[in-house]
Design an enzyme around this catalytic site. Structure first.
Site, mmCIF file in Angstrom:
data_model
loop_
_atom_site.group_PDB
_atom_site.id
_atom_site.type_symbol
_atom_site.label_atom_id
_atom_site.label_comp_id
_atom_site.label_asym_id
_atom_site.label_seq_id
_atom_site.Cartn_x
_atom_site.Cartn_y
_atom_site.Cartn_z
ATOM 1 N N HIS A 178 5.358 -9.929 9.688
ATOM 2 C CA HIS A 178 6.229 -9.770 8.517
ATOM 3 C C HIS A 178 7.686 -9.734 8.976
ATOM 4 C CE1 HIS A 178 2.796 -8.514 6.029
ATOM 5 N NE2 HIS A 178 2.463 -7.660 6.982
ATOM 6 N N HIS A 216 0.800 -1.234 0.000
ATOM 7 C CA HIS A 216 0.000 0.000 0.000
ATOM 8 C C HIS A 216 0.830 1.279 0.000
ATOM 9 C CE1 HIS A 216 -0.829 -1.411 4.315
ATOM 10 N NE2 HIS A 216 -1.368 -2.414 3.722
ATOM 11 N N ASP A 230 1.235 -6.974 13.002
ATOM 12 C CA ASP A 230 2.017 -6.016 12.208
ATOM 13 C C ASP A 230 3.020 -5.230 13.060
ATOM 14 O OD1 ASP A 230 0.924 -6.524 9.696
ATOM 15 O OD2 ASP A 230 -0.708 -5.104 9.968
ATOM 16 N N TYR A 274 8.936 0.813 7.918
ATOM 17 C CA TYR A 274 7.634 0.209 8.213
ATOM 18 C C TYR A 274 6.903 1.036 9.274
ATOM 19 C CZ TYR A 274 4.156 -3.389 9.107
ATOM 20 O OH TYR A 274 2.960 -4.058 9.224
ATOM 21 N N GLU A 313 -6.670 -8.065 7.875
ATOM 22 C CA GLU A 313 -6.162 -7.622 6.571
ATOM 23 C C GLU A 313 -5.737 -8.846 5.757
ATOM 24 O OE1 GLU A 313 -3.324 -4.377 6.643
ATOM 25 O OE2 GLU A 313 -3.651 -4.014 4.507
ATOM 26 N N ASP A 362 -3.470 -9.811 3.855
ATOM 27 C CA ASP A 362 -2.125 -10.414 3.811
ATOM 28 C C ASP A 362 -1.958 -11.442 4.933
ATOM 29 O OD1 ASP A 362 -2.305 -8.023 5.329
ATOM 30 O OD2 ASP A 362 -0.136 -7.812 5.432
ATOM 31 N N HIS A 383 -5.669 -10.233 13.002
ATOM 32 C CA HIS A 383 -5.906 -9.028 12.189
ATOM 33 C C HIS A 383 -6.487 -9.498 10.864
ATOM 34 C CE1 HIS A 383 -5.064 -5.416 9.955
ATOM 35 N NE2 HIS A 383 -3.812 -5.650 9.658
ATOM 36 N N HIS A 390 -2.475 -2.916 13.230
ATOM 37 C CA HIS A 390 -2.503 -1.758 12.385
ATOM 38 C C HIS A 390 -3.927 -1.276 12.068
ATOM 39 C CE1 HIS A 390 -2.375 -1.595 7.657
ATOM 40 N NE2 HIS A 390 -2.272 -0.346 8.071
#
Ligand code: FEO
Length: 407
Positions: free
Chosen positions: A220, A24, A163, A189, A80, A82, A78, A144
């Site tokens: 990550h 993003h 995250d 990040y 999201e 990913d 989370h 996040h």
């Protein structure tokens, strides 16, 4: 990549994305990983998933440790995609597994996947017994997304931080102390993904500090067993707005005139003993510019005028400026124009709207700067240097005296 034992009874079963170059808007020159973990007590719990494009890789890893059809528990920190993108595949294989997530996360999973899985809302402090091992859930909203939580495994002093404390870097290695310096990417990040959520970051750090910790396993990049305190300290320093005796200058120039102003300012600030970070917005890394602004006491934006405003490559930076929380810091705009002008006014307004204390640099220059305009650059740099030097040092460093000053 094969699964990897990261602690007794805990496996990394995620996927490595060597090709990802953008997340993003954040550049990811070294790719990324999507970290999923399997905790094996008397019951098995899968913590998070991966981007759906890597479902086969993750399932292959999982199958080397356990039969995914026999998963006892699924935890989603989370929603999201990913991290949740493989949930539909997992739940197809293990429809009996209860899914633990915050109420907000459950709502988002239902909206994203039209899911009717066996959802169990996880609340702050809730514990889940896996038989010999226990998972504890910790709210971490906005780290996040508003749905985010951490999961803590007290028997291993291991925090699955989602995250938070993540890094976009792809590597065959799983641990921070096995990898070459990745901290620049960790800092990027923070600046790009987490900086808008300043207070939640500080709350997350406080929650982390209250735990016995041996290791942090984010979603990550590397599992942090050596450097999580170092990275957490950096998060705290940035989030408390501890700055360096530094000025960040970001400019765009077409025919070198605004660049000449930027370089004259930079050189004069340097002569005053102020650290300068100079970026050409047309080719600099966006997150590196954001991070530098966060660490600086003043931000100078300079542009030539294009259609009555700044050079178009400023768009992304200006769109993110308010989220940087630079309230109260010093700012100024400068630039060169050919006939009507407009860029300097618009950059000043953007700095003001982002909460900076905007100084009038007197550097809205028609065409190429001559000796008079360059002298004004040096004069403004001296004024600015005095102002930033007068600010208390908040990074623990001693501000150098002005070169040549005595007493
Ligand atoms: Fe890595 Fe907010 O997802």
């Amino acid at each position: 990549m094969a699964p990897k034992l990261i602690a007794d009874n805990v496996y990394w079963v995620g996927a490595i994305d060597y090709d990802r170059r953008q997340f993003h808007g954040l550049s990811t020159p070294h790719g990324s990983t999507y970290n999923a973990y399997l905790v094996v007590g008397e019951k098995t719990a899968l913590i998070d998933g991966v981007d759906r494009r890597f479902a086969d890789e993750m399932l292959a890893n999982l199958r080397e440790v356990t039969d995914p059809r026999r998963l006892d528990v699924v935890v989603c920190n989370h929603s999201e995609p990913d991290h949740s993108g493989t949930l539909p595949r997992i739940m197809e294989l293990a429809p009996q597994a209860p899914v633990y997530a915050t109420a907000r996360c459950i709502e988002m999973l239902k909206g994203t996947y039209q899911a009717a899985w066996d959802f169990h809302p996880a609340k702050e402090g809730d514990a889940l017994d896996l038989g010999g091992l226990q998972l504890r859930f910790i709210d971490a909203p906005f780290l996040h997304w508003p749905d985010t939580m951490f999961t803590y495994l007290p028997q291993r002093q291991l925090l699955f931080s989602c995250d938070f404390l993540s890094t976009h870097v792809a590597s065959v290695h799983r641990f921070d102390d096995e990898m070459a310096n990745f901290m620049v990417e960790s800092a990027k990040y923070y600046a790009y993904i987490l900086r808008p959520f300043l207070k939640p970051v500080l709350r997350g750090l406080d929650k982390m500090a209250s735990l016995e910790l041996h290791m942090v396993a984010p979603s990550h990049g590397p599992v942090l067993r050596s450097r999580f305190r170092e990275l957490a300290d950096a998060y705290r320093r940035w989030s408390l707005n501890q700055t360096r005796l530094r000025v960040t200058i970001i400019y765009a120039s077409i025919w070198d005139s605004t660049e000449a102003l930027a370089r004259t300012l930079a050189s004069a600030l340097d002569a005053e003993g102020v650290e300068v970070a100079l970026f050409n917005v047309r080719n600099a890394d966006l997150a590196e510019m954001l991070l530098s602004a966060v660490e600086s006491r003043a931000l100078l934006l300079g542009s030539c005028t294009v259609v009555g405003g700044p050079y178009p490559d400023f768009h992304s930076l200006l769109a993110l400026l308010k989220g940087l929380h630079l309230e109260g810091r010093l700012g100024a705009a400068f630039g060169s124009f050919g006939w009507g002008g407009g860029a300097v006014n618009k950059l000043s307004t953007a700095l003001q709207e982002a909460g900076l204390q905007v100084l009038d640099a007197g550097l809205d220059v028609k065409l190429a700067p001559g000796a008079q305009e360059k002298a004004r650059c040096r004069e403004f740099a001296r004024e600015l240097a005095a102002l930033v030097r007068a600010q208390p040092a908040t990074d623990g460093r001693v501000a150098p005296a002005r070169p040549g000053a005595s007493g």
